[in-house]
Design an enzyme around this catalytic site. Structure first.
Site, PDB file in Angstrom:
ATOM      1  N   LEU A  63       0.882  -0.905  -0.114  1.00  0.00           N
ATOM      2  CA  LEU A  63       0.026  -0.401  -0.222  1.00  0.00           C
ATOM      3  C   LEU A  63       1.008   0.833   0.145  1.00  0.00           C
ATOM      4  O   LEU A  63       0.980   2.009   1.620  1.00  0.00           O
ATOM      5  CB  LEU A  63      -0.857   0.131   1.406  1.00  0.00           C
ATOM      6  CG  LEU A  63      -2.028  -0.767   1.828  1.00  0.00           C
ATOM      7  CD1 LEU A  63      -2.628  -0.341   2.718  1.00  0.00           C
ATOM      8  CD2 LEU A  63      -3.102  -0.846   0.663  1.00  0.00           C
ATOM      9  N   PRO A  64       1.729   1.944  -1.162  1.00  0.00           N
ATOM     10  CA  PRO A  64       2.315   2.749  -1.031  1.00  0.00           C
ATOM     11  C   PRO A  64       1.184   3.818  -1.059  1.00  0.00           C
ATOM     12  O   PRO A  64      -0.041   3.858  -1.322  1.00  0.00           O
ATOM     13  CB  PRO A  64       3.059   2.737  -2.485  1.00  0.00           C
ATOM     14  CG  PRO A  64       2.550   1.214  -3.063  1.00  0.00           C
ATOM     15  CD  PRO A  64       1.336   1.202  -2.231  1.00  0.00           C
ATOM     16  N   HIS A  65       1.850   4.824   0.337  1.00  0.00           N
ATOM     17  CA  HIS A  65       0.907   6.221   0.417  1.00  0.00           C
ATOM     18  C   HIS A  65       1.965   7.360   0.420  1.00  0.00           C
ATOM     19  O   HIS A  65       2.871   7.725   0.928  1.00  0.00           O
ATOM     20  CB  HIS A  65       0.043   5.760   1.259  1.00  0.00           C
ATOM     21  CG  HIS A  65       1.194   5.416   2.569  1.00  0.00           C
ATOM     22  ND1 HIS A  65       1.018   6.401   3.443  1.00  0.00           N
ATOM     23  CD2 HIS A  65       1.185   4.022   3.145  1.00  0.00           C
ATOM     24  CE1 HIS A  65       1.647   5.210   4.435  1.00  0.00           C
ATOM     25  NE2 HIS A  65       1.846   4.685   4.014  1.00  0.00           N
ATOM     26  N   ALA A  66       1.028   8.610   0.190  1.00  0.00           N
ATOM     27  CA  ALA A  66       1.257  10.255   0.280  1.00  0.00           C
ATOM     28  C   ALA A  66       0.972  10.847   0.020  1.00  0.00           C
ATOM     29  O   ALA A  66      -0.806  11.027  -0.232  1.00  0.00           O
ATOM     30  CB  ALA A  66       2.771   9.896  -0.506  1.00  0.00           C
ATOM     31  N   LEU A 101      -2.593   4.904  -2.214  1.00  0.00           N
ATOM     32  CA  LEU A 101      -3.098   5.726  -1.796  1.00  0.00           C
ATOM     33  C   LEU A 101      -2.325   7.477  -2.172  1.00  0.00           C
ATOM     34  O   LEU A 101      -1.392   7.486  -1.405  1.00  0.00           O
ATOM     35  CB  LEU A 101      -3.555   5.307  -0.563  1.00  0.00           C
ATOM     36  CG  LEU A 101      -4.014   7.051  -0.336  1.00  0.00           C
ATOM     37  CD1 LEU A 101      -5.726   6.846  -0.364  1.00  0.00           C
ATOM     38  CD2 LEU A 101      -4.409   6.328   1.159  1.00  0.00           C
TER      39      LEU A 101
END
Lengths: 152, 126
Positions: A63-66, A101
């Protein structure tokens, strides 16, 4: 109920990306198209987060997110890989489902609620199976449906 | 699934320690999130966020919360988080973090002990 942007153009299935970096680049490029934010900026933020530790959550899912300036609502992009790749995963399962996300910078609260909701969906083995066997992007969107989330 | 780790620290300390530990160790074998606390943050807001982070990080084996100095806002927030399966250790240093990295499959209780051992072992007269 939280609104999130997700449509067919945000999803890539049978994807041939072969490395963590190329997956992040692909996500940045998809999200750049839809948000108008520079792809390099998105990539850098996602990459910077990965430097702190993998966003792999186990069972072949990441779940890469920033948090990003310049967007008003959260966006999701999904890549389902043809072959699982090393994502510096926290368990023995290489990653083949990547759900990215990005949320408006100031929405720290929503960011976490969204991460929790998405991670709960993907904790369910039947959802992971459905995502892996999806033949088209509509099926992926159906798999991600949840009572907390409203895809717009 | 491994224990999750939440670092609650003053400003950027947690991030820099995590980057350094990851680089020294070669990888970060845990799911880690960082909650940085600044002077202008309202403790209640940060506590709410802390709750959410813990909920996100707990995959069934609990969450180890590491915080920097005892008696300050970050450690007070860490102590006030309500969750069935957490351990809080204060006095975060690099030696603590590196020792924890060596035991990715240990239970929450063990890991809290390893954190304390590692933290203390790193303090000595040279």
């Amino acid at each position: 109920m939280l609104n999130i942007k997700l449509d067919n153009s945000h999803i890539s299935i049978n994807d041939n990306s072969k490395s963590k970096k190329s997956v992040l680049e692909k996500l940045a490029s998809i999200l750049s198209e839809t948000t108008g934010i520079d792809a390099d900026e998105i990539f850098n933020q996602l990459y910077e987060r990965e430097r702190l530790g993998s966003t792999s959550v186990g069972n072949g899912v990441a779940l890469p997110h920033a948090r990003l300036h310049g967007i008003n609502v959260p966006y999701i992009s999904v890549i389902v890989l043809e072959d699982a790749i090393d994502f510096d995963n926290i368990d023995d399962f290489d990653v083949d489902i990547v759900l990215c996300l990005i949320v408006p910078y100031e929405q720290t609260d929503d960011h976490l609620v969204l991460l929790s909701s998405l991670s709960q969906i993907l904790d369910d083995i039947s959802n992971r199976k459905k995502i892996r066997s999806s033949r088209n992007t509509e099926q992926i969107i159906t798999c991600l449906e949840s009572e907390n989330l409203n895809y717009i | 699934m491994n224990v999750g780790i939440l670092m609650i620290t003053h400003s950027d300390i947690g991030k820099q320690m995590l980057l350094t530990a990851t680089s020294v160790f070669g990888k970060n074998p845990f799911r880690v999130e960082i909650l940085s606390v600044d002077n202008y943050d309202h403790p209640n807001d940060v506590k709410e966020l802390g709750q959410k982070y813990v909920k996100f990080l707990d995959k069934g084996n609990g969450v180890l919360i590491l915080t920097d100095i005892i008696g300050t806002t970050p450690s007070n927030i860490a102590k006030s988080i309500n969750h069935k399966n957490i351990r809080v250790v204060a006095g975060l240093n690099l030696s603590m973090l590196l020792n924890v990295f060596n035991y990715p499959t240990n239970s929450l209780n063990d890991l809290a002990d390893k954190a304390i051992e590692g933290g203390i072992a790193g303090i000595m007269k040279l």
